[in-house]
Design a protein around this motif. Sequence first.
Motif, mmCIF file in Angstrom:
data_model
loop_
_atom_site.group_PDB
_atom_site.id
_atom_site.type_symbol
_atom_site.label_atom_id
_atom_site.label_comp_id
_atom_site.label_asym_id
_atom_site.label_seq_id
_atom_site.Cartn_x
_atom_site.Cartn_y
_atom_site.Cartn_z
ATOM 1 N N SER A 79 0.755 -1.355 -0.057
ATOM 2 C CA SER A 79 0.024 0.335 0.095
ATOM 3 C C SER A 79 0.766 1.196 0.011
ATOM 4 O O SER A 79 2.221 1.084 0.221
ATOM 5 N N TYR A 80 0.355 2.312 -0.285
ATOM 6 C CA TYR A 80 1.121 3.411 0.004
ATOM 7 C C TYR A 80 1.768 3.810 1.249
ATOM 8 O O TYR A 80 3.029 4.324 1.225
ATOM 9 N N GLU A 81 1.047 3.734 2.180
ATOM 10 C CA GLU A 81 1.492 3.676 3.720
ATOM 11 C C GLU A 81 2.931 2.705 3.623
ATOM 12 O O GLU A 81 3.828 3.174 4.246
ATOM 13 N N GLU A 82 2.461 1.510 3.253
ATOM 14 C CA GLU A 82 3.735 0.738 3.458
ATOM 15 C C GLU A 82 4.936 0.967 2.539
ATOM 16 O O GLU A 82 5.964 0.894 2.835
ATOM 17 N N PHE A 83 4.657 1.643 1.212
ATOM 18 C CA PHE A 83 5.561 2.028 0.348
ATOM 19 C C PHE A 83 6.507 3.388 1.010
ATOM 20 O O PHE A 83 7.721 3.299 1.122
ATOM 21 N N ARG A 84 5.686 4.322 1.523
ATOM 22 C CA ARG A 84 6.467 5.244 2.412
ATOM 23 C C ARG A 84 7.179 4.736 3.561
ATOM 24 O O ARG A 84 8.397 5.166 3.755
ATOM 25 N N ALA A 85 6.563 3.879 4.389
ATOM 26 C CA ALA A 85 7.245 3.344 5.349
ATOM 27 C C ALA A 85 8.689 2.734 4.997
ATOM 28 O O ALA A 85 9.641 3.064 5.601
ATOM 29 N N ILE A 86 8.401 2.020 3.930
ATOM 30 C CA ILE A 86 10.025 1.160 3.376
ATOM 31 C C ILE A 86 10.871 2.185 3.081
ATOM 32 O O ILE A 86 12.170 2.073 3.191
ATOM 33 N N LEU A 87 10.459 3.183 2.239
ATOM 34 C CA LEU A 87 11.312 4.485 1.763
ATOM 35 C C LEU A 87 12.097 4.956 2.672
ATOM 36 O O LEU A 87 13.198 5.394 2.687
ATOM 37 N N GLU A 88 11.193 5.518 3.808
ATOM 38 C CA GLU A 88 11.651 6.232 4.889
ATOM 39 C C GLU A 88 12.818 5.356 5.699
ATOM 40 O O GLU A 88 13.587 5.933 6.235
ATOM 41 N N SER A 89 12.358 4.094 5.854
ATOM 42 C CA SER A 89 13.116 3.353 6.755
ATOM 43 C C SER A 89 14.484 3.022 6.078
ATOM 44 O O SER A 89 15.502 2.903 6.628
ATOM 45 N N GLU A 90 14.629 3.144 4.574
ATOM 46 C CA GLU A 90 15.813 3.046 3.960
ATOM 47 C C GLU A 90 16.426 4.561 3.878
ATOM 48 O O GLU A 90 17.458 4.286 3.140
ATOM 49 N N GLY A 91 15.899 5.330 4.033
ATOM 50 C CA GLY A 91 16.576 6.660 4.133
ATOM 51 C C GLY A 91 16.390 7.314 2.725
ATOM 52 O O GLY A 91 16.966 8.339 2.393
#
Length: 85
Positions: free
Chosen positions: A62-74
């Motif tokens: 989902s978009y939320e998951e997408f954001r979360a993984i991008l943020e977690s990877e910096g």
Amino acid sequence: MTTRPTGDDLLSVFTRADLGGDQKLDLMEFTMVLDELGLAWSRAETQDRFEKADANLDGFISYEEFRAILESEGWAGGSLPGTHA
Ligand SMILES: [Ca+2]
């Protein structure tokens, strides 16, 4: 000119990759997003990230998951690799 991705940019990338228009990405669509972001990962790495990103284990990002993984990877908020010119 270097532009840093904002939330809107990420949403735009997400929406473009969401071929099914169902507000979630399957593995193929996720791979397209990474390509668009200039993130060159092997198939195995992509699969690994996909599985990590899929927090609720429904097989889609989902978009939320997408954001979360991008943020977690910096990557979100301005630290995308600068080599993709
Ligand atoms: Ca999911």
